[in-house]
Design a protein around this motif. Structure first.
Motif, mmCIF file in Angstrom:
data_model
loop_
_atom_site.group_PDB
_atom_site.id
_atom_site.type_symbol
_atom_site.label_atom_id
_atom_site.label_comp_id
_atom_site.label_asym_id
_atom_site.label_seq_id
_atom_site.Cartn_x
_atom_site.Cartn_y
_atom_site.Cartn_z
ATOM 1 N N GLY A 92 46.139 11.825 -0.395
ATOM 2 C CA GLY A 92 45.139 11.553 1.009
ATOM 3 C C GLY A 92 45.890 10.408 1.435
ATOM 4 N N PHE A 93 45.645 10.554 2.879
ATOM 5 C CA PHE A 93 46.317 9.524 3.833
ATOM 6 C C PHE A 93 45.367 9.587 5.263
ATOM 7 N N THR A 102 53.355 11.568 1.252
ATOM 8 C CA THR A 102 51.786 12.200 0.796
ATOM 9 C C THR A 102 51.694 13.577 1.575
ATOM 10 N N TRP A 103 52.486 13.860 2.741
ATOM 11 C CA TRP A 103 52.424 15.387 3.051
ATOM 12 C C TRP A 103 53.147 16.490 2.241
ATOM 13 N N CYS A 143 39.468 3.220 5.024
ATOM 14 C CA CYS A 143 40.476 3.633 5.597
ATOM 15 C C CYS A 143 41.963 2.707 5.518
ATOM 16 N N ARG A 144 41.620 1.631 5.298
ATOM 17 C CA ARG A 144 42.890 0.705 4.951
ATOM 18 C C ARG A 144 43.461 0.914 3.558
ATOM 19 N N GLY A 145 42.661 1.221 2.912
ATOM 20 C CA GLY A 145 43.141 1.729 1.406
ATOM 21 C C GLY A 145 43.820 2.921 1.346
ATOM 22 N N ALA A 200 49.997 2.963 -3.813
ATOM 23 C CA ALA A 200 48.972 2.631 -4.641
ATOM 24 C C ALA A 200 48.215 3.754 -4.889
ATOM 25 N N ASP A 201 47.272 3.651 -5.830
ATOM 26 C CA ASP A 201 46.073 4.649 -6.458
ATOM 27 C C ASP A 201 45.060 4.402 -5.426
ATOM 28 N N LYS A 202 45.328 5.389 -4.321
ATOM 29 C CA LYS A 202 44.427 5.353 -3.185
ATOM 30 C C LYS A 202 42.829 5.591 -3.583
#
Length: 200
Positions: free
Chosen positions: A72-73, A98-99, A121-123, A129-131
């Motif tokens: 995810g991004f 991520t893509w 969103c910032r995360g 990191a483990d989003k």
């Protein structure tokens, strides 16, 4: 390159990254396009480009994809593209780590963020990191991509086409399912480098 050639290129790309490929979709007639020549390009300072384009307020999304480790991004470059067939598009930097994971999945879900989801969103805007740690979500009904709790809307998609656009890729998704959260949920906006919300 004709329609058949473009379709073959997209299928080869998706196969090269291990993404599943669906049956081809009949393309609508494409308008004639002309490339911009080098002598037609006006010199634009990148900082000025970013400053001026920052005047355009956009919504904020998180694009997710399924996997052993979900991907995810955070993405503000998202738009509705076509009603028939139902298509959406998002833009992602060609340097994104991520893509490739989304490309391998071949599917994605766009989570449209609500006004109170700035921290979420910032995360998802950081790399490495483990989003998904501590993030509540369920599976989108068709793709199985993470559908984030509290999102104002979600759009479940299969990758339809990928185009190059300078230092970004333009990813077109065919919508397979979609829905909204709370009907009166206010959206999270991004304007001039910071989050904003709709004024009453």
């Amino acid at each position: 390159m004709g329609h058949a050639g473009m379709a073959a290129t997209v299928v080869r790309y998706l196969r090269s990254v291990g993404a599943p490929t669906a049956a081809p979709v009949e393309a609508l007639p494409r308008p004639d396009l002309r490339a911009v020549r080098d002598d037609e390009r006006a010199p634009v300072d990148p900082a000025e480009f970013r400053r001026v384009l920052g005047s355009f307020a956009s919504g904020v999304t998180i694009v997710t994809a399924p996997g052993e480790q979900p991907a995810g991004f955070a993405c503000q470059s998202f738009a509705s593209l076509s009603l028939d067939p139902p298509l959406v598009a998002f833009m992602v930097a060609r340097t994104s780590t991520t893509w490739p994971r989304i490309a391998r999945a071949g599917v994605f879900c766009v989570n449209v963020l609500g006004a109170d989801q700035g921290e979420l969103c910032r995360g998802f805007a950081v790399s490495g990191a483990d989003k998904f740690a501590g993030v509540a979500y369920d599976a989108a009904p068709v793709s199985g991509s993470p559908r984030l709790d509290g999102a104002a809307a979600w759009i479940d998609c299969v990758i339809h086409a990928v185009h190059t656009g300078g230092d970004h890729l333009i990813v077109v998704g065919r919508v397979t399912s979609l829905g909204t959260g709370a009907e009166d949920a206010a959206p999270l906006l991004f304007h001039q480098g910071r989050f904003a919300t709709l004024a009453d």
